[in-house]
Design a protein around this motif. Structure first.
Motif, PDB file in Angstrom:
ATOM      1  N   UNK A   1      11.813 -14.559  25.805  1.00  0.00           N
ATOM      2  CA  UNK A   1      11.244 -15.325  26.909  1.00  0.00           C
ATOM      3  C   UNK A   1      11.914 -14.947  28.229  1.00  0.00           C
ATOM      4  N   UNK A   2      11.217 -15.197  29.324  1.00  0.00           N
ATOM      5  CA  UNK A   2      11.852 -15.128  30.639  1.00  0.00           C
ATOM      6  C   UNK A   2      12.401 -16.485  31.057  1.00  0.00           C
ATOM      7  N   UNK A   3      12.014 -17.529  30.398  1.00  0.00           N
ATOM      8  CA  UNK A   3      12.473 -18.882  30.716  1.00  0.00           C
ATOM      9  C   UNK A   3      13.905 -19.082  30.223  1.00  0.00           C
ATOM     10  N   UNK A   4      14.683 -19.874  30.994  1.00  0.00           N
ATOM     11  CA  UNK A   4      14.325 -20.550  32.247  1.00  0.00           C
ATOM     12  C   UNK A   4      14.803 -19.812  33.505  1.00  0.00           C
ATOM     13  N   UNK A   5      14.759 -18.483  33.473  1.00  0.00           N
ATOM     14  CA  UNK A   5      15.081 -17.663  34.639  1.00  0.00           C
ATOM     15  C   UNK A   5      14.182 -18.044  35.817  1.00  0.00           C
ATOM     16  N   UNK A   6      14.731 -17.975  37.050  1.00  0.00           N
ATOM     17  CA  UNK A   6      13.894 -18.178  38.231  1.00  0.00           C
ATOM     18  C   UNK A   6      12.751 -17.183  38.231  1.00  0.00           C
ATOM     19  N   UNK A   7      11.652 -17.406  38.940  1.00  0.00           N
ATOM     20  CA  UNK A   7      11.396 -18.444  39.945  1.00  0.00           C
ATOM     21  C   UNK A   7      11.288 -19.836  39.318  1.00  0.00           C
ATOM     22  N   UNK A   8      11.665 -20.822  40.132  1.00  0.00           N
ATOM     23  CA  UNK A   8      11.766 -22.187  39.637  1.00  0.00           C
ATOM     24  C   UNK A   8      10.411 -22.884  39.707  1.00  0.00           C
ATOM     25  N   UNK A   9       9.601 -22.670  38.689  1.00  0.00           N
ATOM     26  CA  UNK A   9       8.296 -23.339  38.606  1.00  0.00           C
ATOM     27  C   UNK A   9       8.058 -23.764  37.169  1.00  0.00           C
ATOM     28  N   UNK A  10       7.564 -24.977  37.006  1.00  0.00           N
ATOM     29  CA  UNK A  10       7.241 -25.487  35.692  1.00  0.00           C
ATOM     30  C   UNK A  10       5.797 -25.220  35.329  1.00  0.00           C
TER      31      UNK A  10
END
Length: 453
Positions: A205-214
């Protein structure tokens, strides 16, 4: 439960789930109280929860080199980059180097990477050149969660690719929040597997790497002018990102269960380095790009119901251990010409060997950082400031034992120098992320470094 070497008919499937920049206490089972992570907490209850698991680096691609090769990343030029970015076309993972997936292919496994590669760009480098037979995901270190572009505010193609076999990956389009896209792709891939051939799925996963969007922030995402980590975000947004990651893992675990694969599938969940801007790292200090415990210690879970009892393991382990460990579970070994710097930890988890001390090493170009952990002691150097900590009792790394235990201090310092001399040097052209100067200056002012506390 059998601890025998798996036979061809009983070799386990493997699902390796890698989070990106997940902090030590970002999961409920590790101390998060602001939001819930029920699926990962359940995975911990059903398997092994590690309390002393480390990343090979305090930044992403360097750790991924160690994961793929089972060796200190500093043995390869690309592994010196922190992270690999501007020179990804020059210094990726060499296709000729044996890897975890390539050794598993030789052992008869089906392999796939779904998610983030970040080990060099095509056409010279790529997952299909390094042991994966199928790939869906992104090459770069970061993409937007909705547009899937590597940069914001510009007319640039998404960094989203799909490929199989010998041909080069081709660009593809998907809509939706990337964490969920990856979960859907992984679930679909698992449903296509059959019992006759074991598989190895890397789900990065790329989460929870920025960009900060849910997952509900598509409008916010499309207004970003920069994907970099200082643009936007909040603790609440970060919480939603981690919860989305938790739900995605839950979906994949449910797919394994529905396919009747859960019992003899090894599931590993970990992170590539410590947490970032909004992460919770208590009780540690430090974050990504720092060789403090908060930049290196990572939440790590392992489940293998057919073989391992649920347990909490205090064994010190590190990313490069996964190659010898998973290869041993599959009944094979590292390539003899590229012996692993890691250790097979299955004997400890099976109760065949006692928990034991390890000696691990790190270095990071920014602020001239160095670190050694030997047993409970840790030598740390930042710029001209040197420290000795007992991380078993001083988890926040605040009591400098340099003057109280000078023999230990000098021994670990010398050990680091000998280890470092055998690896590729960090030269001026090597790229590295810098630690935030004001935080670093305040945390380790020179006049404070020389005083024992």
């Amino acid at each position: 439960m059998s601890s025998a070497t798996p036979t061809a008919g009983t070799r386990p499937n493997i699902v390796f789930i890698l989070a990106d920049d997940l902090g030590w206490a970002d999961l409920g089972v590790y101390g998060q109280t602001d939001y819930a992570t029920p699926h990962l907490d359940a995975l911990a209850a059903e398997g092994v929860r590690f309390t002393q698991a480390y990343a090979n680096s305090a930044v992403c691609s360097a750790t991924r080199f160690a994961l793929m090769t089972g060796r200190y990343q500093y043995r390869l030029r690309g592994g010196l980059e922190e992270p690999i970015a501007r020179t990804a076309h020059l210094h990726g993972l060499p296709p000729e180097h044996p890897t975890l997936p390539s050794r598993l292919v030789e052992a008869g496994y089906r392999t796939a990477l779904i998610g983030k590669w970040h080990l060099g760009s095509g056409p010279r480098f790529g997952p299909l050149k390094s042991g994966y037979q199928q790939f869906f995901g992104n090459y770069a270190g970061v993409i937007d969660y909705f547009t899937h572009q590597p940069r914001a505010g510009v007319d640039v193609a998404p960094d989203l690719w799909q490929g199989e076999g010998e041909g080069p990956p081709v660009p593809v389009q998907r809509s939706g929040y990337y964490t969920q896209v990856l979960a859907d792709e992984a679930s679909a891939w698992l449903r296509r597997q059959h019992a006759q051939q074991p598989f190895f799925l890397s789900l990065h996963f790329t989460a929870p790497h920025w960009p900060w969007v849910g997952p509900e922030d598509e409008a916010v995402s499309r207004q970003l002018t920069d994907l970099y980590h200082y643009d936007g975000g909040s603790l609440a947004t970060y919480g939603r990102m981690v919860q989305s990651l938790d739900a995605a893992v839950g979906q994949v675990l449910a797919t394994l269960q529905a396919q009747g694969l859960a019992d003899n599938t090894i599931v590993v969940f970990t992170s590539d380095n410590g947490g970032e801007r909004f992460s919770k790292t208590w009780p540690f200090t430090g974050q990504k790009t720092e060789l403090l415990e908060g930049g290196l210690r990572v939440p790590t879970l392992l489940r293998w119901p057919a073989v391992l009892q649920p347990q909490v393991s205090h064994q010190v382990t590190i990313t490069m251990d996964w190659l010898p460990t998973l290869l041993a579970a599959a009944g094979t070994t590292p390539h003899p010409d590229h012996p692993s710097d890691g250790e097979d930890i299955l004997p400890v988890l099976r109760g065949e060997r006692a928990v034991h001390a390890r000696t691990l090493y790190w270095r990071y170009k920014a602020n001239a950082q160095r670190a050694v952990r030997e047993g409970d002691h840790k030598y740390l150097k930042i710029n001209d400031n040197e420290f000795l900590f007992n991380v078993a009792v001083d988890t926040r790394e605040r009591a400098n034992l340099r003057q109280r235990e000078p023999a230990v201090f000098e021994r670990l310092k010398a050990q680091w120098a000998r280890w470092n001399a055998d690896l590729l040097p960090i030269t001026d052209e090597v790229f590295t992320h810098a630690v935030t100067p004001d935080v670093q200056a305040d945390r380790y002012a020179p006049e404070r470094a020389s005083r024992p506390r």
